[in-house]
Write an enzyme that holds these catalytic residues in place. Sequence first.
Site, PDB file in Angstrom:
ATOM      1  N   ASP A  10       0.938  -1.124   0.026  1.00  0.00           N
ATOM      2  CA  ASP A  10       0.002   0.069   0.074  1.00  0.00           C
ATOM      3  C   ASP A  10       1.028   1.159  -0.029  1.00  0.00           C
ATOM      4  O   ASP A  10       2.140   1.047   0.181  1.00  0.00           O
ATOM      5  CB  ASP A  10      -0.894  -0.046   1.173  1.00  0.00           C
ATOM      6  CG  ASP A  10      -1.916   1.278   1.453  1.00  0.00           C
ATOM      7  OD1 ASP A  10      -2.037   1.659   0.178  1.00  0.00           O
ATOM      8  OD2 ASP A  10      -2.388   1.512   2.323  1.00  0.00           O
ATOM      9  N   SER A  11       0.380   2.466  -0.412  1.00  0.00           N
ATOM     10  CA  SER A  11       1.101   3.611  -0.324  1.00  0.00           C
ATOM     11  C   SER A  11       1.333   4.081   1.205  1.00  0.00           C
ATOM     12  O   SER A  11       2.399   4.721   1.362  1.00  0.00           O
ATOM     13  CB  SER A  11       0.441   4.772  -0.931  1.00  0.00           C
ATOM     14  OG  SER A  11      -0.892   4.780  -0.106  1.00  0.00           O
ATOM     15  N   TYR A  42      -0.262   8.301  -2.409  1.00  0.00           N
ATOM     16  CA  TYR A  42      -0.302   8.328  -4.042  1.00  0.00           C
ATOM     17  C   TYR A  42      -1.373   9.051  -4.591  1.00  0.00           C
ATOM     18  O   TYR A  42      -0.974   9.450  -5.818  1.00  0.00           O
ATOM     19  CB  TYR A  42      -0.401   6.554  -4.523  1.00  0.00           C
ATOM     20  CG  TYR A  42       0.747   5.984  -4.094  1.00  0.00           C
ATOM     21  CD1 TYR A  42       2.074   6.384  -3.647  1.00  0.00           C
ATOM     22  CD2 TYR A  42       0.847   4.433  -4.697  1.00  0.00           C
ATOM     23  CE1 TYR A  42       3.138   5.559  -3.326  1.00  0.00           C
ATOM     24  CE2 TYR A  42       1.853   3.851  -4.511  1.00  0.00           C
ATOM     25  CZ  TYR A  42       3.169   4.171  -4.017  1.00  0.00           C
ATOM     26  OH  TYR A  42       3.861   3.288  -3.775  1.00  0.00           O
ATOM     27  N   GLY A  43      -2.543   9.282  -3.987  1.00  0.00           N
ATOM     28  CA  GLY A  43      -3.570   9.880  -4.379  1.00  0.00           C
ATOM     29  C   GLY A  43      -3.111  11.380  -5.050  1.00  0.00           C
ATOM     30  O   GLY A  43      -3.963  11.905  -6.158  1.00  0.00           O
ATOM     31  N   CYS A  73      -3.702  -0.904  -2.197  1.00  0.00           N
ATOM     32  CA  CYS A  73      -3.598   0.699  -2.554  1.00  0.00           C
ATOM     33  C   CYS A  73      -4.592   0.823  -3.620  1.00  0.00           C
ATOM     34  O   CYS A  73      -4.458   0.233  -4.661  1.00  0.00           O
ATOM     35  CB  CYS A  73      -2.197   1.118  -2.822  1.00  0.00           C
ATOM     36  SG  CYS A  73      -2.066   2.892  -3.547  1.00  0.00           S
ATOM     37  N   GLU A 152      -7.308   9.052  11.060  1.00  0.00           N
ATOM     38  CA  GLU A 152      -6.142   9.164  11.601  1.00  0.00           C
ATOM     39  C   GLU A 152      -5.901   9.895  12.893  1.00  0.00           C
ATOM     40  O   GLU A 152      -5.211   9.613  13.741  1.00  0.00           O
ATOM     41  CB  GLU A 152      -5.009   9.670  10.413  1.00  0.00           C
ATOM     42  CG  GLU A 152      -4.998   8.690   9.534  1.00  0.00           C
ATOM     43  CD  GLU A 152      -3.772   8.913   8.534  1.00  0.00           C
ATOM     44  OE1 GLU A 152      -3.096   9.566   8.429  1.00  0.00           O
ATOM     45  OE2 GLU A 152      -3.446   7.865   7.736  1.00  0.00           O
ATOM     46  N   CYS A 184     -11.775   2.427   0.418  1.00  0.00           N
ATOM     47  CA  CYS A 184     -10.699   2.837   1.068  1.00  0.00           C
ATOM     48  C   CYS A 184     -10.389   2.301   2.393  1.00  0.00           C
ATOM     49  O   CYS A 184     -11.414   1.709   2.899  1.00  0.00           O
ATOM     50  CB  CYS A 184     -10.798   4.330   1.245  1.00  0.00           C
ATOM     51  SG  CYS A 184      -9.538   4.960   2.265  1.00  0.00           S
ATOM     52  N   THR A 185      -9.226   1.586   2.431  1.00  0.00           N
ATOM     53  CA  THR A 185      -8.562   0.778   3.489  1.00  0.00           C
ATOM     54  C   THR A 185      -9.090   1.588   4.901  1.00  0.00           C
ATOM     55  O   THR A 185      -9.288   0.852   5.861  1.00  0.00           O
ATOM     56  CB  THR A 185      -7.224   0.567   3.544  1.00  0.00           C
ATOM     57  OG1 THR A 185      -6.599   1.689   3.378  1.00  0.00           O
ATOM     58  CG2 THR A 185      -6.903  -0.443   2.502  1.00  0.00           C
ATOM     59  N   HIS A 186      -9.211   2.827   5.004  1.00  0.00           N
ATOM     60  CA  HIS A 186      -9.611   3.470   6.355  1.00  0.00           C
ATOM     61  C   HIS A 186     -10.955   3.357   6.729  1.00  0.00           C
ATOM     62  O   HIS A 186     -11.143   3.455   7.868  1.00  0.00           O
ATOM     63  CB  HIS A 186      -8.982   4.897   6.363  1.00  0.00           C
ATOM     64  CG  HIS A 186      -7.568   5.217   6.409  1.00  0.00           C
ATOM     65  ND1 HIS A 186      -6.532   4.675   5.423  1.00  0.00           N
ATOM     66  CD2 HIS A 186      -6.935   5.805   7.038  1.00  0.00           C
ATOM     67  CE1 HIS A 186      -5.485   5.248   5.847  1.00  0.00           C
ATOM     68  NE2 HIS A 186      -5.725   5.907   6.721  1.00  0.00           N
TER      69      HIS A 186
END
Lengths: 265, 265
Positions: A10-11, A42-43, A73, A152, A184-186
């Site tokens: 992933d990034s 990366y986005g 990612c 986050e 999205c992973t989050h």
Amino acid sequence: MNEKPIGIFDSGIGGLTVVRQLRKVLPNENIIYLGDTARLPYGSKSVDSIIQYSINNAEFLLSRGAKYLVVACYSSTSVALEILVQRFPVPIIGVIQPGVRKAAVLTRNRRVGVIGTSLTIFSGTYEKAFKAIDSQLQVMGRACPLFVPLVEEGWLEHEATEIICRAYLNPLKDDDVDTLLLGCTHYPLLMKAFRKVMGEINYVDAAVEIGVELADDLRTNNLLNSGGGGKLSIYLTDLSMNFKEIGERFLGEPMTTFSRVAIGV
Amino acid sequence: MNEKPIGIFDSGIGGLTVVRQLRKVLPNENIIYLGDTARLPYGSKSVDSIIQYSINNAEFLLSRGAKYLVVACYSSTSVALEILVQRFPVPIIGVIQPGVRKAAVLTRNRRVGVIGTSLTIFSGTYEKAFKAIDSQLQVMGRACPLFVPLVEEGWLEHEATEIICRAYLNPLKDDDVDTLLLGCTHYPLLMKAFRKVMGEINYVDAAVEIGVELADDLRTNNLLNSGGGGKLSIYLTDLSMNFKEIGERFLGEPMTTFSRVAIGV
């Protein structure tokens, strides 16, 4: 039996939510995780850069003996998955297609909502992936750039989080989607807030679906590690101040072994 | 008279708020701006990386003939300013000290609040800079990681923005600070929301203070470009999808000339 590791990149460290899921459904597998934290996000990068970074990452994981690659990612999957599949000799699964397949099966009214970062949504990758399965599906995409920083920050149930969720999700509710794909992973960490806004519809978490498909595929192709193993190695291209605290929130277990590596320099 | 440009760098395009201010107070100066968008955000990078990137950026600007360097990046100023000053032969101004000097002059009750990203606040750089001026000043720092994405989303007066401002700023209000130092290039765009929470206290915008000090310094050292000029050149190390839209919001004028450059590779 195959003791070689599954390689996943992933990034950043968001892909650890995918690792968490893989460790749940495939506890015997050895896993190597590469987070390209030196070059995240990366986005905000150009397509050329994302492709180059993705190739670097895949090469690193293959050099460590990976038998299977997981691209955790979204930006990489959007713009580089096909190039990686053509270029490298191991099976490769992206983070987009498993969730799309699941959502297409679950929806009854054929209206599916997809939420993700700006690049993921504006790239149109999800729409294309859904249309390839069922051209009659109506796919409503919403870019939600504030969700990642909310996660986050750890504000999973903050008053602001609910208001931001309403601002982003109400248009999907108005469109009467019966299935919401978390792109999205989050985002799985915000499930409670999503339910508050969207109610009891279908929610598709890509990490869960990757785990299901990967387990199937390893079994079918006789690539399972039925023996011991279960080792997790984490590599990051840079170590930020709070990566461990945030990383463990995603991983759901202590991050005991991690190393800093230089990639593509 | 000196026609050489002022060189200014940031990890991204937020530093264009400083350029905007410089163009207001020094309209005859030629300016070269370097945004290291390929490697942003610096705040999530290690100290070693930030120092290396800062040196790369300074070298690029000097190779283009810069007579003066402005470090518009808070992370770079925090960890690399002294190294740059020792290493390079031109005068260099950081983004931290001008605002600190102004806030120290303005405060009456000697309680100053500072807001910034996590790295800026946790590095303790502001505290050190204030203590060097007046050891009796009470400096209250608050990390506000959601402000940057709010600004980039354009939600300057959103309902969520006010709630997030209250969550971050109320502790400073409770501490009775009479001066608030905006320690991030993005924050001036949220001034209206800050005033709603904090009321009529002193607000210090670092970009304004850099402009004041730089103009003074150029005058004193006979480095002013009193002739024509006024040319702005923008270099970015990567071009994202929406950099132009966001960049123009910061710059306050159309971004007509910009180029992509490779730095430190």
